[in-house]
Design an enzyme around this catalytic site. Structure first.
Site, short mmCIF file in Angstrom:
data_model
loop_
_atom_site.label_atom_id
_atom_site.label_comp_id
_atom_site.label_asym_id
_atom_site.label_seq_id
_atom_site.Cartn_x
_atom_site.Cartn_y
_atom_site.Cartn_z
N ASN A 43 0.84 -1.19 0.00
CA ASN A 43 0.00 0.00 0.00
C ASN A 43 0.88 1.24 0.00
OD1 ASN A 43 0.59 -0.77 2.72
ND2 ASN A 43 -1.13 0.40 3.52
N GLU A 45 0.38 5.18 0.59
CA GLU A 45 -0.54 6.23 1.02
C GLU A 45 -0.05 7.59 0.53
OE1 GLU A 45 -1.04 5.65 5.27
OE2 GLU A 45 -2.30 3.89 4.88
N CYS A 54 -4.04 0.58 -2.69
CA CYS A 54 -3.95 -0.65 -1.90
C CYS A 54 -2.85 -1.56 -2.45
CB CYS A 54 -5.26 -1.41 -1.95
SG CYS A 54 -6.62 -0.62 -1.09
N GLU A 56 -2.87 -4.77 -3.08
CA GLU A 56 -3.26 -5.72 -4.14
C GLU A 56 -3.32 -5.05 -5.50
OE1 GLU A 56 -4.58 -4.84 -1.29
OE2 GLU A 56 -6.52 -5.77 -1.00
N CYS A 88 -10.39 -4.93 -0.27
CA CYS A 88 -11.51 -3.99 -0.27
C CYS A 88 -12.33 -4.19 -1.54
CB CYS A 88 -11.00 -2.55 -0.16
SG CYS A 88 -10.33 -1.88 -1.69
N CYS A 91 -10.63 -3.33 -4.87
CA CYS A 91 -9.61 -4.33 -5.26
C CYS A 91 -10.27 -5.61 -5.75
CB CYS A 91 -8.68 -4.61 -4.09
SG CYS A 91 -7.53 -3.24 -3.80
N1 THU Z 1 -5.29 -1.52 2.47
C1 THU Z 1 -4.70 -2.34 1.54
O1 THU Z 1 -3.60 -2.06 1.05
N2 THU Z 1 -5.36 -3.47 1.20
C2 THU Z 1 -6.53 -3.90 1.75
O2 THU Z 1 -7.03 -4.94 1.38
C3 THU Z 1 -7.17 -3.09 2.80
C4 THU Z 1 -6.60 -1.76 3.04
C5 THU Z 1 -4.55 -0.32 2.91
C6 THU Z 1 -5.10 1.00 2.43
C7 THU Z 1 -4.57 1.94 3.51
O3 THU Z 1 -3.25 2.34 3.19
C8 THU Z 1 -4.51 1.08 4.77
O4 THU Z 1 -4.57 -0.26 4.31
C9 THU Z 1 -5.62 1.34 5.76
O5 THU Z 1 -6.85 1.30 5.16
#
Ligand code: THU
Length: 134
Positions: A43, A45, A54, A56, A88, A91
């Site tokens: 991930n 941000e 994300c 994935e 999520c 994704c």
């Molecule tokens: N996140 C992912 O990378 N994958 C997921 O399946 C769920 C959420 C990340 C997004 C964000 O940077 C952090 O987790 C919190 O939501």
């Protein structure tokens, strides 16, 4: 080590490189392509929170850029989640774009406690799956 364990370990190693200074929730993903190649993502941000990518989706973009045609499996791992972490909604849609018919998603929590689920169960009534590719 089984293929599944290897995919989980690869996702876990990738998670160490997550860029998550805002949520402090690190995620790593590993995509197993139909030719056996594994591609990773984390991930990423942003201070404008909505721009977050994300793990994935990042792994899938990486895989496509490297020539992947179809996904056999995706492992998702977070060292910051006690429970297995499912993808999520956004994704799930992106995973289906590239999934082989029997593709699976392996959701893992910090102890590598895994739940494996077929993509077709994770994302039933696949939106726009008949849309023609030009
Ligand atoms: N996140 C992912 O990378 N994958 C997921 O399946 C769920 C959420 C990340 C997004 C964000 O940077 C952090 O987790 C919190 O939501």
């Amino acid at each position: 080590m089984s293929d599944k364990e290897k995919l989980i370990s690869t996702a876990a190693a990738a998670a160490q490189k997550a860029y998550a200074p805002y949520s402090r929730f690190r995620v790593g993903a590993a995509v197993l392509a139909d030719d056996g190649t594994i591609y990773t993502g984390v991930n990423v941000e942003n201070r404008s929170y909505g721009l977050t990518i994300c793990a994935e989706r990042n792994a899938i973009a990486h895989a496509v850029a490297m020539g992947m045609k179809s996904i056999k499996a995706v492992a998702i791992y977070s060292p910051d989640s006690e429970d297995p972490l499912p993808p999520c909604g956004a994704c799930r849609q992106v995973i289906t774009e590239f999934s082989a018919p029997d593709a699976v998603v392996i959701c893992c929590g910090r102890d590598k406690n895994a739940v494996e689920i077929p993509v077709r169960e994770l994302y039933p009534m696949d939106s726009l799956h008949n849309l023609k590719k030009n």
